[in-house]
Enzyme design. Structure first.
Site, PDB file in Angstrom:
ATOM      1  N   GLY A 168      22.063  15.273  31.877  1.00  0.00           N
ATOM      2  CA  GLY A 168      23.163  15.388  31.765  1.00  0.00           C
ATOM      3  C   GLY A 168      24.046  16.797  32.074  1.00  0.00           C
ATOM      4  CB  SER A 169      27.020  18.295  30.829  1.00  0.00           C
ATOM      5  OG  SER A 169      27.816  17.184  31.707  1.00  0.00           O
ATOM      6  CB  THR A 170      21.969  20.022  29.258  1.00  0.00           C
ATOM      7  OG1 THR A 170      20.830  19.143  29.599  1.00  0.00           O
ATOM      8  CG2 THR A 170      22.559  19.393  27.754  1.00  0.00           C
TER       9      THR A 170
END
Lengths: 629, 381
Positions: free
Chosen positions: A318-320
């Protein structure tokens, strides 16, 4: 008369012949005897010794596993046992009846004892009860005169003071299976245990030690007559791990209610300080054999308690993942740090629409703001300009898609897709839309929590390609990898890394950052940087979007998003890196960041270099509580 | 000479008879039993119980019985030869019908606390009966094949009954003992050759009818290592024990093979092995020399006897004893199949000891009555 004389003459002649024959036969027997006894004596003497001398192995105590402060996390416990030697009592039944008045025996115990008594020879001791308490032992000793045939002895069994909190990392020991037999004769011994998972398995050879031998004189049925000689073995070596037992315990309790995993690394050298996976299991159950019902419960549980999710759970980052995309874009010089990209809440590519998590859009954003606010449209654009293969190459340099070098068996490499990969495995060309999706860490990509922690560590430690590891010393000998200089550089300009640290600091410590609510409390005395992530388990349908995105709490558990957070602290001088995933937790900022905040706060508070007085007694307290129970 | 004649006519007094018993021979037997006592004491872990003390007691009782039998006039034994033989056959039939089953064979008769193995006694009775048949016959008559048929039948009946038990070892010994009396009586060499030739032809047929365990013994004997934990175990362990004894042995009570029970049946069939292990080649050879002395003494008694009946009886009994010793010692050294044959006077076992001493009692009676005149047979000058 002559006849008689003739008869007697014949008789005499023949009897003398018989006597001579007898003498010859005895001579032949004597010669044979000489051959056996004198000529071949040496050989038979050796055979006789082989008959009577039995060499038996004495298993050495298994080495302990220690945490970084020397606290045992896997140790041996003396196992006091009561045994029965049938031939030393006139009435086995009476002895057992007296025994059960002192130490109760269950029906199952009795059945097992009777079965073993029937199977074994009468002088072979049969275990009546093991794991006797001290008071039970004392009572048995006092009543020894009334218990003919009962003798007590002490063996060793494995205990795990940290219990379930350490189960996935330490693993467990169990009787060796066929596959474990590696030629070490010690493994043939009854009652021996080998490491079957985790560190117990990884360091099994060092922990096991070398068996001693004892030469015994035995008779034809195997009864020991006396001991002839003894050679002591080498005890198993203690293995010092990098774990902080108190932190491990804390982290395990913090995520105990969830299906989750968390990893804390020393970002400077890759030492794993805590690695937890939830739900967990009791590792001591394997020592005596797991019941079929228990095994079924574990293997059918959808939260997979036996899986170490920190190294074997695969999740889209995801956004990580956005920092990796950003670094790839910077290296490719397709985006500059100050360049502003417009987010309208939606990016269109052909007929397809790609949404930002914020429906109204973020407006104009530079890179730092895009990371801080986790804008999706910015990274659709950045990914589109960079291309998937350059993103993949950058991912690999940060440890994604590569099997980590950790000692634990079962660590998975995950997956970082490339154009070539897709052609090879799916037979269709890569679509540009897929590049956009990977820009926000979704799509084919799969990573483990450990890999995300390693990624974060390499990003904040000045760009050293540390590998995660759990072993500090074996038998007092330090293992390579404790110093930052032991590790090569990733090869990213410091300016780029500084931008990432700065942006991640903003995520937590600035209003408008996605983890602003999870900044560290002031008493910790340091701040944390990080990045939230939320990954879809299931595509959101157009219909749902029309109706307005429903709140995560209203969805069935299995449909809820996974919540992720990667973090580091302190922001100014990073020492620790962590990764947290809460399965079906909803959102990264709501579910994962608070967990990471608490774990990082505990990590910093426990850091000996940062506090005045030494002990943070979390483990002792927890252990005491377990004893109470 | 005059004295002799007078004594022949009058008969001897009991004192005279006791005086003419060969006490040297009794002493030799006592030495053998003493060796047996020592070995049984060692076999029990240096303890007179359970074997050694009873062994000594039996020997004492047996010697009294032997001397008692020695007092019986040889002419009475001669007259009772056939009735005794029939009693022996009767016992064999009885044991076949009501005997104790031991180790898969019917051999023992329980006489109220005392066990008797009739096949042992039978050989002595057979010797007496055969001597009765031959004692008056001239060499010419012995040369007549028809004359040999009844004694041959007398041998084959008990041998067949013993084989039926089944006890192959004793059946063979019975045949050989009978053959020895034939030989001593002067039967021609070629006749033996003919019988042995016939036996060689018959062997495969006999082998076919043997019990499985008997066949197994023969096969195991031919290759003991083929079945080291089964039937071959005894022989292999026995050879190891013998060899481990070396020249001077491992010391009294120190034989590891015997004391730790690797050697099976050390107190009975394998007592010679134990002796050789603990006392070495020197001890074992000495005991073999002692046995040879006993045999020679028995043959000397036979040679010194003035009547053919006594000569044949003495020769037959001595050969029986010598055969026993040979079979036992050859067996423990793995030279012939294991056959459950004890070492006389040394092995533990009441029945064997008593029958051996009964035999020697008859032998001693021959010695005491060596000069009596037997009717129908001219005394020799």
């Amino acid at each position: 008369m002559r006849r008689e004389q003739g008869k007697r003459a014949v008789f005499t002649r023949r009897i003398l012949l018989v006597g001579a024959a007898k003498a010859a036969v005895m001579g032949a027997l004597g010669a044979r005897l000489y051959q056996l006894q004198v000529v071949e004596g040496e050989r038979f003497r050796t055979l006789a010794d082989e008959n009577r001398i039995s060499v038996r192995l004495i298993p050495p105590p298994r080495g302990r596993l220690l945490d970084r402060f020397g606290e045992p996390i896997a140790a041996n416990r003396l196992n006091w046992r009561a045994m029965l030697v049938a031939e030393r009592t006139d009435d086995v039944g009476a002895t057992l009846a007296t025994f059960s008045e002192i130490v109760p025996l269950t029906e199952a115990d009795r059945a097992r004892i009777e079965r073993e008594l029937r199977r074994r020879r009468r002088f072979v001791p049969v275990v009546v009860r093991d794991y006797l308490a001290w008071e039970e032992m004392a009572r048995l000793e006092v009543n020894a005169p009334d218990l003919p045939g009962i003798l007590t002895d002490v063996g060793q069994s494995r205990i795990y003071p940290g219990g379930e909190a350490f189960a996935h990392v330490i693993g467990y020991v169990a009787p060796p299976a066929e596959a474990d037999l590696d030629g070490d004769p010690m493994l043939e011994l009854p009652g021996i245990r080998v490491g079957r998972a985790g560190l117990e398995r990884a360091h099994d050879r060092a922990l096991r030690g070398r068996a001693g031998t004892v030469r015994l004189e035995v008779n034809a049925v195997g009864r020991v007559i006396r001991e002839l000689a003894r050679e002591e073995g080498t005890p198993g070596q203690d293995v010092t791990t990098s774990l902080d037992a108190g932190l491990q315990q804390f982290a395990a309790e913090r995520i105990a209610e969830e299906s989750a995993a968390a990893v804390v690394l020393d970002a400077r050298n890759g030492e794993v300080m805590a690695m937890v996976s939830s739900p967990s299991f009791d590792p001591s159950l394997f020592d005596s054999g797991v019941s079929a019902a228990q095994w079924r419960e574990w293997t059918t549980n959808r939260r997979a308690p036996l899986i170490n999710k920190a190294i074997a759970g695969l999740y889209a980052p995801g956004s990580t993942f956005k920092m990796v995309v950003a670094l790839a874009a910077l290296e490719a010089r397709v985006v500059s740090p100050g360049e502003r990209i417009f987010c309208a809440g939606l990016t269109e590519l052909g007929d397809a629409k790609f949404h930002c998590w914020r429906r109204g859009g973020h407006g104009w954003l530079d890179m730092r703001e895009a990371i801080k606010q986790s804008c999706d449209c910015y990274f659709y654009e950045a990914a589109k300009r960079t291309g998937i293969d350059r993103i993949a190459a950058m991912s690999n340099r940060f440890g994604l898609g590569v099997e980590p070098a950790i000692e634990l068996p079962g660590a998975r490499p995950g997956l970082v897709p490339t154009r070539a990969w897709k052609r090879a495995t799916q037979g269709v060309p890569w679509q540009q839309g897929e590049t956009l999706v990977h820009g926000i860490g979704q799509g084919f990509i799969q990573t483990t929590p450990l890999q995300l922690a390693v990624m974060t560590a390499r990003m904040v430690n000045g760009g050293r390609a540390i590998e995660p590891h759990l072993t500090r010393a074996i038998g007092g000998q330090l293992v390579r990898g404790a110093r930052p200089e032991d590790w090569p550089m990733v090869g990213i300009p410091e300016a780029h890394l500084k931008l990432m640290r700065d942006a991640m600091g903003g995520v937590v410590n600035e209003r408008g950052g996605t983890a602003w609510a999870s900044r560290l409390p002031p008493e910790v005395g340091a701040s944390m940087g990080g990045k939230t992530g939320t990954t879809q388990v299931r595509r959101i349908t157009m219909a749902e979007r029309e109706r307005g995105l429903r709140r995560q709490q209203d969805l069935p558990y299995e449909w809820r998003h996974h919540a992720l957070f990667v973090g580091f602290a302190p922001v100014e001088n990073p020492v620790y890196a962590c990764a947290v995933i809460i399965e079906h937790g909803g959102g990264g900022s709501a579910a994962a960041a608070p967990v990471a905040r608490d774990i990082m706060a505990e990590t910093l508070l426990r850091d000996p270099a940062r506090r005045d007085s030494a002990p943070a007694p979390s483990l002792q307290v927890a252990a005491a509580e377990r004893r109470e129970r | 000479m005059i004295e002799r004649r007078l004594s022949r006519e009058r008969g001897m007094t009991l004192t005279e008879k006791l005086g003419s018993v060969s006490w040297t021979f009794v002493l030799l037997l006592g030495l053998m039993a003493g060796v047996g006592y020592a070995m049984l004491y060692s076999a029990a872990g240096l303890n007179p119980e359970p074997w050694a003390f009873r062994h000594g007691l039996r020997f004492g009782f047996g010697v009294l019985m032997m001397i008692g039998i020695a007092m019986v006039d040889i002419r009475i034994i001669l007259r009772l030869a056939w009735p005794l033989y029939l009693v022996g056959i009767g016992l064999l039939v009885l044991v076949a019908l009501h005997g104790q089953v031991g180790k898969g064979a019917q051999r023992w008769l329980d006489l109220g606390g005392f066990q008797l193995q009739p096949s042992e006694l039978m050989k002595i009775l057979l010797v007496i009966a055969l001597a009765r048949w031959f004692h008056r016959a001239s060499l010419e008559r012995v040369g007549n094949p028809l004359f040999l048929i009844p004694p041959l039948i007398a041998i084959l009946i008990p041998a067949g009954l013993v084989l039926k038990q089944p006890n192959l070892g004793n059946a063979v010994i019975t045949l050989v003992v009978g053959g020895a009396v034939f030989f001593a009586a002067g039967v021609r060499w070629w006749k033996f050759a003919a019988v042995i030739g016939a036996a060689a032809v018959a062997a495969p047929i006999v082998y076919d009818r043997l019990h499985d365990y008997q066949r197994q013994r023969i096969l195991t004997f031919l290759d003991p290592e083929s079945d080291p934990l089964g039937a071959g175990y005894h022989v292999i362990q026995s050879k190891i024990a013998l060899g481990a004894g070396g020249m001077f042995g491992r010391g009294f009570g120190q034989g590891t093979q015997s004391q730790l029970n690797f050697l099976p049946e050390k107190q009975t069939d394998f007592i010679f092995t134990m002796l050789a292990e603990e006392w070495g080649f020197v001890g074992a050879a000495s005991v073999m020399a002692l046995i040879l002395l006993v045999v020679f003494y028995g043959l000397a008694i036979a040679l010194a006897c003035r009547h053919q009946f006594g000569r044949l009886v003495a020769a037959g009994i001595t050969v029986n004893f010598a055969l026993y010793v040979f079979v036992n010692i050859a067996m423990v050294m793995g030279m012939i199949p294991v056959g459950g044959v004890p070492l006389p006077l040394v092995s533990h076992g009441g029945s064997a000891m008593i029958t051996v001493l009964i035999g020697f009692g008859v032998l001693m009676s021959v010695h005491v009555h060596r000069a009596v005149e037997i009717e129908g047979e001219q005394a020799e000058a």
